[in-house]
Design an enzyme around this catalytic site. Structure first.
Site, short mmCIF file in Angstrom:
data_model
loop_
_atom_site.label_atom_id
_atom_site.label_comp_id
_atom_site.label_asym_id
_atom_site.label_seq_id
_atom_site.Cartn_x
_atom_site.Cartn_y
_atom_site.Cartn_z
N CYS A 86 -20.18 45.43 -36.03
CA CYS A 86 -20.79 46.71 -35.66
C CYS A 86 -19.99 47.82 -36.29
O CYS A 86 -18.76 47.80 -36.25
CB CYS A 86 -20.79 46.82 -34.15
SG CYS A 86 -21.52 48.35 -33.55
N HIS A 127 -29.37 43.60 -30.64
CA HIS A 127 -28.08 44.28 -30.75
C HIS A 127 -28.24 45.79 -30.52
O HIS A 127 -27.48 46.40 -29.77
CB HIS A 127 -27.48 44.00 -32.15
CG HIS A 127 -26.15 44.66 -32.40
ND1 HIS A 127 -24.97 43.96 -32.40
CD2 HIS A 127 -25.82 45.96 -32.65
CE1 HIS A 127 -23.96 44.81 -32.64
NE2 HIS A 127 -24.45 46.03 -32.81
N GLU A 128 -29.27 46.38 -31.14
CA GLU A 128 -29.44 47.84 -31.05
C GLU A 128 -29.92 48.27 -29.66
O GLU A 128 -29.52 49.31 -29.17
CB GLU A 128 -30.40 48.34 -32.13
CG GLU A 128 -30.01 47.98 -33.57
CD GLU A 128 -28.55 48.23 -33.92
OE1 GLU A 128 -27.91 49.13 -33.33
OE2 GLU A 128 -28.03 47.51 -34.81
N HIS A 131 -27.07 48.56 -27.46
CA HIS A 131 -26.41 49.87 -27.60
C HIS A 131 -27.07 50.89 -26.69
O HIS A 131 -26.37 51.69 -26.04
CB HIS A 131 -26.54 50.37 -29.05
CG HIS A 131 -25.44 49.91 -29.96
ND1 HIS A 131 -24.12 50.26 -29.79
CD2 HIS A 131 -25.46 49.16 -31.08
CE1 HIS A 131 -23.39 49.73 -30.75
NE2 HIS A 131 -24.18 49.05 -31.56
ZN LIG Z 1 -23.64 47.89 -33.17
#
Ligand SMILES: [Zn+2]
Length: 137
Positions: A86, A127-128, A131
């Site tokens: 990341c 993954h996003e 976030h």
């Molecule tokens: Zn990331």
């Protein structure tokens, strides 16, 4: 406008707020910043450029796609352990991902979409969206 990558763990650990029309310029900045980092990055969430809104940009090979207020409505198929890096922190971490995800999101006109993604694209989206929930992998 390409923005600086946010590496401040405190703000990255906050849950992002819903995105509205006033956030469209920031969404465009997110797309510009993803493109500027395309050699080392395949997706970004708005808090990675310091914007606490639920917006993600995902590199889908042929094009980068913006999703506003994305939600995973279904995960299915095999789960596997992925090793992910990341831009917002150094090193890689291991995490479990699903092979397929069904995602509900809005486009730049706030039209709703429900779409299924698999493989690498599904992994990037997971993954996003992590976030957006303040989860750092
Ligand atoms: Zn990331």
């Amino acid at each position: 406008m390409v923005r600086t990558i946010n590496t401040d763990i405190f703000t990255l650990n906050q849950k992002s707020l819903p995105a509205g029309k006033e956030d469209l310029p920031a969404a465009m900045d997110l797309l510009d910043t993803l493109r500027a980092n395309s050699e080392r990055c395949v997706g970004m969430a708005a808090n990675m450029i310091g914007v606490n809104r639920r917006i993600i940009a995902v590199d889908m090979g042929a094009a980068a796609v913006l999703m506003l207020n994305p939600v995973i409505v279904r995960k299915y198929g095999d789960t596997y352990e992925a090793e992910e890096g990341c831009l917002s922190h150094t090193g890689t971490k291991r995490t479990l991902r699903s092979q397929n995800v069904e995602v509900q999101f809005q486009d730049m006109n706030f039209k709703s979409h429900r779409q299924t993604f698999s493989g690498l694209t599904a992994q990037i989206i997971q993954h996003e969206i992590d976030h957006c929930d303040g989860i750092l992998i």
